[in-house]
Design a protein around this motif. Sequence first.
Motif, PDB file in Angstrom:
ATOM      1  N   MET A  22      -5.244   9.320  -5.012  1.00 20.33           N
ATOM      2  CA  MET A  22      -4.826   9.576  -3.650  1.00 20.33           C
ATOM      3  C   MET A  22      -4.849   8.309  -2.803  1.00 20.33           C
ATOM      4  N   ASP A  23      -5.803   7.409  -3.056  1.00 21.92           N
ATOM      5  CA  ASP A  23      -5.890   6.179  -2.267  1.00 21.92           C
ATOM      6  C   ASP A  23      -4.635   5.326  -2.386  1.00 21.92           C
ATOM      7  N   SER A  24      -3.894   5.471  -3.472  1.00 20.01           N
ATOM      8  CA  SER A  24      -2.675   4.682  -3.635  1.00 20.01           C
ATOM      9  C   SER A  24      -1.598   5.099  -2.646  1.00 20.01           C
ATOM     10  N   LEU A  25      -1.763   6.251  -2.006  1.00 23.54           N
ATOM     11  CA  LEU A  25      -0.789   6.731  -1.025  1.00 23.54           C
ATOM     12  C   LEU A  25      -1.175   6.383   0.405  1.00 23.54           C
ATOM     13  N   LEU A  26      -2.384   5.857   0.608  1.00 19.19           N
ATOM     14  CA  LEU A  26      -2.884   5.594   1.946  1.00 19.19           C
ATOM     15  C   LEU A  26      -2.537   4.186   2.410  1.00 19.19           C
ATOM     16  N   ILE A  27      -2.137   4.084   3.680  1.00 20.45           N
ATOM     17  CA  ILE A  27      -1.911   2.771   4.288  1.00 20.45           C
ATOM     18  C   ILE A  27      -2.518   2.751   5.680  1.00 20.45           C
ATOM     19  N   ASP A  28      -2.815   1.556   6.132  1.00 17.33           N
ATOM     20  CA  ASP A  28      -3.336   1.307   7.465  1.00 17.33           C
ATOM     21  C   ASP A  28      -2.162   1.271   8.446  1.00 17.33           C
TER      22      ASP A  28
ATOM     23  N   GLU B  57       5.894   0.462  -5.919  1.00 14.74           N
ATOM     24  CA  GLU B  57       4.970   0.284  -7.038  1.00 14.74           C
ATOM     25  C   GLU B  57       4.754   1.558  -7.849  1.00 14.74           C
ATOM     26  N   GLY B  58       4.495   2.639  -7.168  1.00  7.73           N
ATOM     27  CA  GLY B  58       4.170   3.868  -7.882  1.00  7.73           C
ATOM     28  C   GLY B  58       5.291   4.886  -7.854  1.00  7.73           C
ATOM     29  N   GLY B  59       6.427   4.489  -7.305  1.00  6.85           N
ATOM     30  CA  GLY B  59       7.547   5.409  -7.223  1.00  6.85           C
ATOM     31  C   GLY B  59       7.361   6.489  -6.164  1.00  6.85           C
ATOM     32  N   GLN B  60       6.415   6.253  -5.250  1.00  8.26           N
ATOM     33  CA  GLN B  60       6.221   7.210  -4.169  1.00  8.26           C
ATOM     34  C   GLN B  60       7.399   7.185  -3.212  1.00  8.26           C
ATOM     35  N   ARG B  61       7.617   8.298  -2.558  1.00 14.48           N
ATOM     36  CA  ARG B  61       8.657   8.361  -1.544  1.00 14.48           C
ATOM     37  C   ARG B  61       8.062   8.464  -0.147  1.00 14.48           C
ATOM     38  N   CYS B  62       6.735   8.613  -0.082  1.00 13.83           N
ATOM     39  CA  CYS B  62       6.081   8.779   1.200  1.00 13.83           C
ATOM     40  C   CYS B  62       4.653   8.230   1.121  1.00 13.83           C
TER      41      CYS B  62
END
Length: 65
Positions: free
Chosen positions: A1-7, A21-26
């Motif tokens: 889950m931390d890979s989806l978090l940003i500041d 990097e991870g192919g996330q869309r959001c």
Amino acid sequence: MDSLLIDPDVAVVDALRKLGEGGQRCLVVVGPDRLLIGTLSDGDIRRAILAVYVVSPFGTTSTTI
């Protein structure tokens, strides 16, 4: 889950890199207390860029005023 978090202060280029990097869309934007501030998607970034730069049918790029 931390890979989806940003500041909320992360640079756009870093957010794009993280999306790719991870192919996330959001990504999930969280504050220092890890409480939800909002989300950021690749579409959000594209729309923001298009709001600043308008590409004419003639292939020239200009900024909006």
